[in-house]
Write a protein that holds these residues in place. Structure first.
Motif, PDB file in Angstrom:
ATOM      1  N   ALA A 158       0.804  -1.222   0.000  1.00 35.34           N
ATOM      2  CA  ALA A 158       0.000   0.000   0.000  1.00 35.34           C
ATOM      3  C   ALA A 158       0.835   1.269   0.000  1.00 35.34           C
ATOM      4  N   ARG A 159       2.153   1.159   0.143  1.00 40.59           N
ATOM      5  CA  ARG A 159       3.014   2.347   0.043  1.00 40.59           C
ATOM      6  C   ARG A 159       2.949   2.939  -1.361  1.00 40.59           C
ATOM      7  N   ASP A 160       2.559   2.091  -2.322  1.00 36.04           N
ATOM      8  CA  ASP A 160       2.307   2.568  -3.685  1.00 36.04           C
ATOM      9  C   ASP A 160       0.857   3.060  -3.735  1.00 36.04           C
ATOM     10  N   PRO A 161       0.625   4.377  -3.859  1.00 36.46           N
ATOM     11  CA  PRO A 161      -0.743   4.905  -3.822  1.00 36.46           C
ATOM     12  C   PRO A 161      -1.671   4.271  -4.847  1.00 36.46           C
ATOM     13  N   SER A 162      -1.123   3.842  -5.980  1.00 35.96           N
ATOM     14  CA  SER A 162      -1.967   3.243  -7.012  1.00 35.96           C
ATOM     15  C   SER A 162      -2.512   1.880  -6.596  1.00 35.96           C
ATOM     16  N   LYS A 163      -1.909   1.284  -5.562  1.00 34.31           N
ATOM     17  CA  LYS A 163      -2.341  -0.042  -5.100  1.00 34.31           C
ATOM     18  C   LYS A 163      -3.152   0.025  -3.814  1.00 34.31           C
ATOM     19  N   ALA A 164      -3.296   1.226  -3.257  1.00 32.65           N
ATOM     20  CA  ALA A 164      -3.902   1.370  -1.932  1.00 32.65           C
ATOM     21  C   ALA A 164      -5.315   0.797  -1.867  1.00 32.65           C
ATOM     22  N   GLU A 165      -6.155   1.092  -2.867  1.00 37.06           N
ATOM     23  CA  GLU A 165      -7.532   0.614  -2.838  1.00 37.06           C
ATOM     24  C   GLU A 165      -7.592  -0.910  -2.946  1.00 37.06           C
ATOM     25  N   GLN A 166      -6.733  -1.479  -3.792  1.00 38.50           N
ATOM     26  CA  GLN A 166      -6.684  -2.933  -3.917  1.00 38.50           C
ATOM     27  C   GLN A 166      -6.276  -3.585  -2.599  1.00 38.50           C
ATOM     28  N   VAL A 167      -5.315  -2.961  -1.914  1.00 43.76           N
ATOM     29  CA  VAL A 167      -4.837  -3.500  -0.646  1.00 43.76           C
ATOM     30  C   VAL A 167      -5.941  -3.473   0.406  1.00 43.76           C
ATOM     31  N   VAL A 168      -6.701  -2.390   0.462  1.00 44.71           N
ATOM     32  CA  VAL A 168      -7.795  -2.285   1.427  1.00 44.71           C
ATOM     33  C   VAL A 168      -8.782  -3.440   1.242  1.00 44.71           C
ATOM     34  N   LYS A 169      -9.150  -3.719   0.007  1.00 41.91           N
ATOM     35  CA  LYS A 169     -10.110  -4.796  -0.269  1.00 41.91           C
ATOM     36  C   LYS A 169      -9.506  -6.171   0.052  1.00 41.91           C
ATOM     37  N   ALA A 170      -8.232  -6.354  -0.323  1.00 44.35           N
ATOM     38  CA  ALA A 170      -7.575  -7.643  -0.091  1.00 44.35           C
ATOM     39  C   ALA A 170      -7.409  -7.909   1.400  1.00 44.35           C
TER      40      ALA A 170
END
Length: 229
Positions: free
Chosen positions: A192-204
């Motif tokens: 999630a340190r990569d902002p572009s992946k933050a939403e995916q990380v929250v769901k995962a």
């Protein structure tokens, strides 16, 4: 000490990835977690730990030890100071699988939601009934968003009901981000340190924390401290 085993009669069901995802979430909360890699042919968990340590992404409270025979398993379980032990077992019927199931407080059996996978899953549950202590729970794993509307999924659910397989309510969804996690991320939160992946990380993370909550309800397992995230 709580002991969880991850087992199936065949490979390719995603048990090692599921083991690592749960271990990393628990370790991130400060829980002392030991993974016993009892799949001496693949050693997926052991290799992941080494990659993450090299990338400086491994949680300080997470460690891994290999086991190739039941005596190894007994020795490690006797000496460990971990709060929670996760045992990843090779995908076949053998003495180490028996030892892991019998030693565990709960054995998770990941399976894809199709008839072919479910046939093998049913065999494992039926085989485990000969053991004196075999608390198994089915986990539907790698479920795509559209799977629940397919005939294959409905057929798998029908088999679960017909054979009265005890299953945890949370499905583990198929997610591309898990591929990045299994390289050397150390945790989903690290990605999630990569902002572009933050939403995916929250769901995962919500998915995995939901599964941990199911496990917590089944046994006395300490929940992740940030499980409300």
């Amino acid at each position: 000490m709580t002991i969880l085993a991850f087992a199936h009669s065949k490979g390719g069901v995603g048990k090692s990835t599921l083991c690592l995802l749960i271990a990393s979430e628990l370790a991130r909360s400060g829980t002392r977690v030991l993974i016993i890699d009892a799949d001496h042919l693949q050693q997926s968990c052991l290799q992941w730990t080494e990659r993450c340590r090299a990338a400086n992404s491994l949680a300080a409270t997470l460690s891994t030890e290999p086991a190739s025979k039941p005596d190894d398993l007994k020795r490690i379980l006797k000496s460990t100071k971990a709060d929670i032990v996760l045992i990843d077992v090779q995908g076949s019927m053998h003495d180490l699988l028996i030892a892991a199931i019998v030693a565990s407080d709960l054995t998770l059996v990941p399976s894809k939601a199709n008839v072919m996978e479910m046939i093998e899953t049913v065999k494992l549950f039926e085989w485990a009934t000969i053991l004196k202590r075999a608390p198994l729970r089915l986990v539907l794993n790698r479920v795509d968003g559209i799977d629940t509307n397919t005939t294959a999924f409905r057929d798998a659910v029908r088999m679960i009901r017909e054979h009265r397989l005890p299953a945890l309510p949370t499905f583990v969804r198929a997610r591309k981000i898990y591929e990045q996690f299994t390289r050397d991320a150390g945790s989903l939160h690290h990605i999630a340190r990569d902002p572009s992946k933050a939403e995916q990380v929250v769901k995962a993370r919500a998915n995995i924390l939901g599964l941990i909550a199911d496990i917590t309800a089944a046994i006395d397992l300490p929940a992740s401290k940030d499980g409300s995230e």
